[in-house]
Design an enzyme around this catalytic site. Sequence first.
Site, PDB file in Angstrom:
ATOM      1  N   ARG A 206     -26.935  21.593 -42.472  1.00 53.85           N
ATOM      2  CA  ARG A 206     -27.227  20.981 -41.175  1.00 53.85           C
ATOM      3  C   ARG A 206     -26.008  20.213 -40.687  1.00 53.85           C
ATOM      4  NH1 ARG A 206     -32.791  20.359 -43.378  1.00 53.85           N
ATOM      5  NH2 ARG A 206     -32.146  18.509 -44.535  1.00 53.85           N
ATOM      6  N   ASP A 242     -40.832  26.698 -33.478  1.00 52.62           N
ATOM      7  CA  ASP A 242     -41.594  26.846 -34.727  1.00 52.62           C
ATOM      8  C   ASP A 242     -42.998  27.306 -34.358  1.00 52.62           C
ATOM      9  OD1 ASP A 242     -40.908  25.581 -37.764  1.00 52.62           O
ATOM     10  OD2 ASP A 242     -43.029  26.027 -37.376  1.00 52.62           O
ATOM     11  N   ASN A 269     -43.774  32.252 -32.123  1.00 54.22           N
ATOM     12  CA  ASN A 269     -43.294  33.080 -33.221  1.00 54.22           C
ATOM     13  C   ASN A 269     -41.853  33.477 -32.877  1.00 54.22           C
ATOM     14  OD1 ASN A 269     -42.567  35.413 -34.711  1.00 54.22           O
ATOM     15  ND2 ASN A 269     -44.732  35.906 -35.041  1.00 54.22           N
ATOM     16  N   ASP A 290     -33.320  29.695 -39.678  1.00 55.31           N
ATOM     17  CA  ASP A 290     -33.616  29.219 -41.039  1.00 55.31           C
ATOM     18  C   ASP A 290     -35.061  29.570 -41.398  1.00 55.31           C
ATOM     19  OD1 ASP A 290     -33.604  27.934 -43.484  1.00 55.31           O
ATOM     20  OD2 ASP A 290     -33.937  25.936 -42.626  1.00 55.31           O
ATOM     21  N   CYS A 330     -33.370  32.060 -47.783  1.00 57.48           N
ATOM     22  CA  CYS A 330     -33.678  31.342 -49.029  1.00 57.48           C
ATOM     23  C   CYS A 330     -34.439  32.243 -49.997  1.00 57.48           C
ATOM     24  CB  CYS A 330     -34.450  30.060 -48.746  1.00 57.48           C
ATOM     25  SG  CYS A 330     -35.967  30.307 -47.852  1.00 57.48           S
TER      26      CYS A 330
HETATM   27  N1  SAH Z   1     -34.841  24.441 -40.621  1.00 58.77           N
HETATM   28  C1  SAH Z   1     -35.795  23.540 -41.203  1.00 58.77           C
HETATM   29  C2  SAH Z   1     -36.639  24.181 -42.295  1.00 58.77           C
HETATM   30  C3  SAH Z   1     -37.358  25.434 -41.882  1.00 58.77           C
HETATM   31  S1  SAH Z   1     -38.688  25.863 -42.905  1.00 58.77           S
HETATM   32  C4  SAH Z   1     -35.054  22.312 -41.721  1.00 58.77           C
HETATM   33  O1  SAH Z   1     -33.820  22.295 -41.768  1.00 58.77           O
HETATM   34  O2  SAH Z   1     -35.731  21.355 -42.094  1.00 58.77           O
HETATM   35  C5  SAH Z   1     -39.355  27.252 -42.113  1.00 58.77           C
HETATM   36  C6  SAH Z   1     -40.200  26.961 -40.880  1.00 58.77           C
HETATM   37  O3  SAH Z   1     -40.474  28.226 -40.268  1.00 58.77           O
HETATM   38  C7  SAH Z   1     -41.560  26.311 -41.119  1.00 58.77           C
HETATM   39  O4  SAH Z   1     -41.638  25.129 -40.367  1.00 58.77           O
HETATM   40  C8  SAH Z   1     -42.588  27.339 -40.596  1.00 58.77           C
HETATM   41  O5  SAH Z   1     -43.667  26.732 -39.872  1.00 58.77           O
HETATM   42  C9  SAH Z   1     -41.762  28.152 -39.656  1.00 58.77           C
HETATM   43  N2  SAH Z   1     -42.148  29.563 -39.429  1.00 58.77           N
HETATM   44  C10 SAH Z   1     -42.525  30.492 -40.329  1.00 58.77           C
HETATM   45  N3  SAH Z   1     -42.663  31.705 -39.745  1.00 58.77           N
HETATM   46  C11 SAH Z   1     -42.359  31.545 -38.435  1.00 58.77           C
HETATM   47  C12 SAH Z   1     -42.301  32.425 -37.315  1.00 58.77           C
HETATM   48  N4  SAH Z   1     -42.549  33.732 -37.431  1.00 58.77           N
HETATM   49  N5  SAH Z   1     -41.925  31.914 -36.122  1.00 58.77           N
HETATM   50  C13 SAH Z   1     -41.647  30.588 -35.994  1.00 58.77           C
HETATM   51  N6  SAH Z   1     -41.685  29.711 -37.022  1.00 58.77           N
HETATM   52  C14 SAH Z   1     -42.032  30.177 -38.224  1.00 58.77           C
END
Ligand code: SAH
Length: 387
Positions: A206, A242, A269, A290, A330
Site C-alpha cells: 500500500r 467492493d 462486483n 487486490d 494471494c
Molecule cells: N485491498 C484490501 C484487502 C482486500 S481483501 C486491503 O488492502 O486491505 C478482498 C476484498 O475483496 C474483500 O473485501 C471482499 O469483500 C472483496 N471481494 C471479493 N470478491 C469480490 C468481487 N467479485 N467484487 C468486488 N469485491 C470483491
Amino acid sequence: MQSTVTITERGESRIRDGHVWVYRADILDVRAAAGDMVRVVGPHGRMLGHALYSDRSQISLRFFSFGDAAADLSLWRQRIEASVAFRTSLAIDATAYRLIHGEADLLPSLVVDRYGDYLVVQALSQAVDRLLPELVRLLVELTNAAGVLARNDPRVRLLEGLDQRVELLHGHVPEQVVVREGRIEYEADLWHGQKTGLFLDQRENRLAAAAYAHGHALDGFSYHGGFALQIARTCTDVIAIDVSDAALDRAQANAARNGVTQVRTWSANVFDDLRRRERAGERFDTIVLDPPAFAKNKASVPKALNGYREINLRALKLLNAGGYLVTCSCSYNVDEALFGQVLHQAALDARAHVTVVEKRMQSRDHPVLLGVPETYYLKCLILRRIA
Ligand code: SAH
C-alpha cells in the site's frame, strides 16, 4: 517414554531439503497422542528432531527443532523473543503488523498479529492449540500486551479436528482498535474483521503504491479502503470498489477519520464493474487490484487463472498511457511465474505495452522461509502502461 513418530526415507529427505512438514503418507509408526510434541526418527532409528504431531491433518508433523536440540518451553520462548526482536529491528512505520508468522519464524502453525496494545493469535494445529495458555503467558510477558484475542475461526482448524471459535484469552480487547500505517489511521475490528482484522500482509505494498499513484484512481477489492486511503493524497479522486457494503461503510468511516475527501466508495462486483466502465469509455491513471485468493487449492487453478486474466485485461484497457496498475495475487497455488504469464497474456489481449516497475511480495513481517514454498503466497506487481 517420550512420544515418538517414525518417518520414511522420503519424509526424512524432505526435512533435509529444508521443509518442515511431513505428510501422513510418510509416517511409518506412531507412538504418540494427538497434539503431542514428539521425537521424530528416521526409518533406521536416527534422531531427526522434535515436531508437533497431528492425528487428523494430512500434515502429520511440523518440525520445531532439529537434531538433538531439546524442544521445551524455553525454546518456544527463545523463538518468540527472536520473532519480536526481528520486527522491532525492521522499524516498521505502523502500529499494526505480524509478530509471528508460523513456519517462517520456526513457530509452526502459530500466528500472532499486533494491533497497538493488543495481540490476536491463531492456533492452527492440535499441538499449538494445546500449548496456547503457556504461549499466551509468554507473549504477554514479552510484549506487555493489554489484551490477547484468539481468532481461532479459520477453516483450516477443522482439518485438525479443532473447533472454530473467537475468545478473549487475556486482559481486554475493545470492539474497535485504531491503528496507524504510515500517515493513515484505520479502525480495525479484531473480533469480526477478515483475517485478524486487517490485511497486514499488504502494508508495504500500500505504501509502495502511493509512490506512483496519480490522477483518477480505482481501488478494486478495497475492503476497508486500505489502498484507496494510502494513494488518495497524490490522486485527484479514488473510487473504492467492493461487494461488501459493511466493508465499504468502514472504508468511508476511515476516510472521514483521516480527513481524506478524494475517496468515494462504490458497491459492485469488480468483474462486472470494470466491464461496465470500459463500455462507458471511462479511463484511469492508477488502478489497484487486490482480489481474494481465487485458487484456494490446486483443482481451482485453471478457473483462477481465467479470473486473474479477466480483471487484469479489463484494468489494462481502462488504463491511460503512463498509468500504473498495482496488481496482486494471494493464491499460493498461482506462483510468481504463472502470475507473470497471466499478466503477459492480459497485456497482449488488451493490446497494451506494459513494463514491470516493481516486483513485490508480502510485507517483511510475513517472511518467506526458503525450503517452505507455502510461506510465499502474496505477489504484487507494479506495472506501467507505456502505450
Ligand atoms: N485491498 C484490501 C484487502 C482486500 S481483501 C486491503 O488492502 O486491505 C478482498 C476484498 O475483496 C474483500 O473485501 C471482499 O469483500 C472483496 N471481494 C471479493 N470478491 C469480490 C468481487 N467479485 N467484487 C468486488 N469485491 C470483491
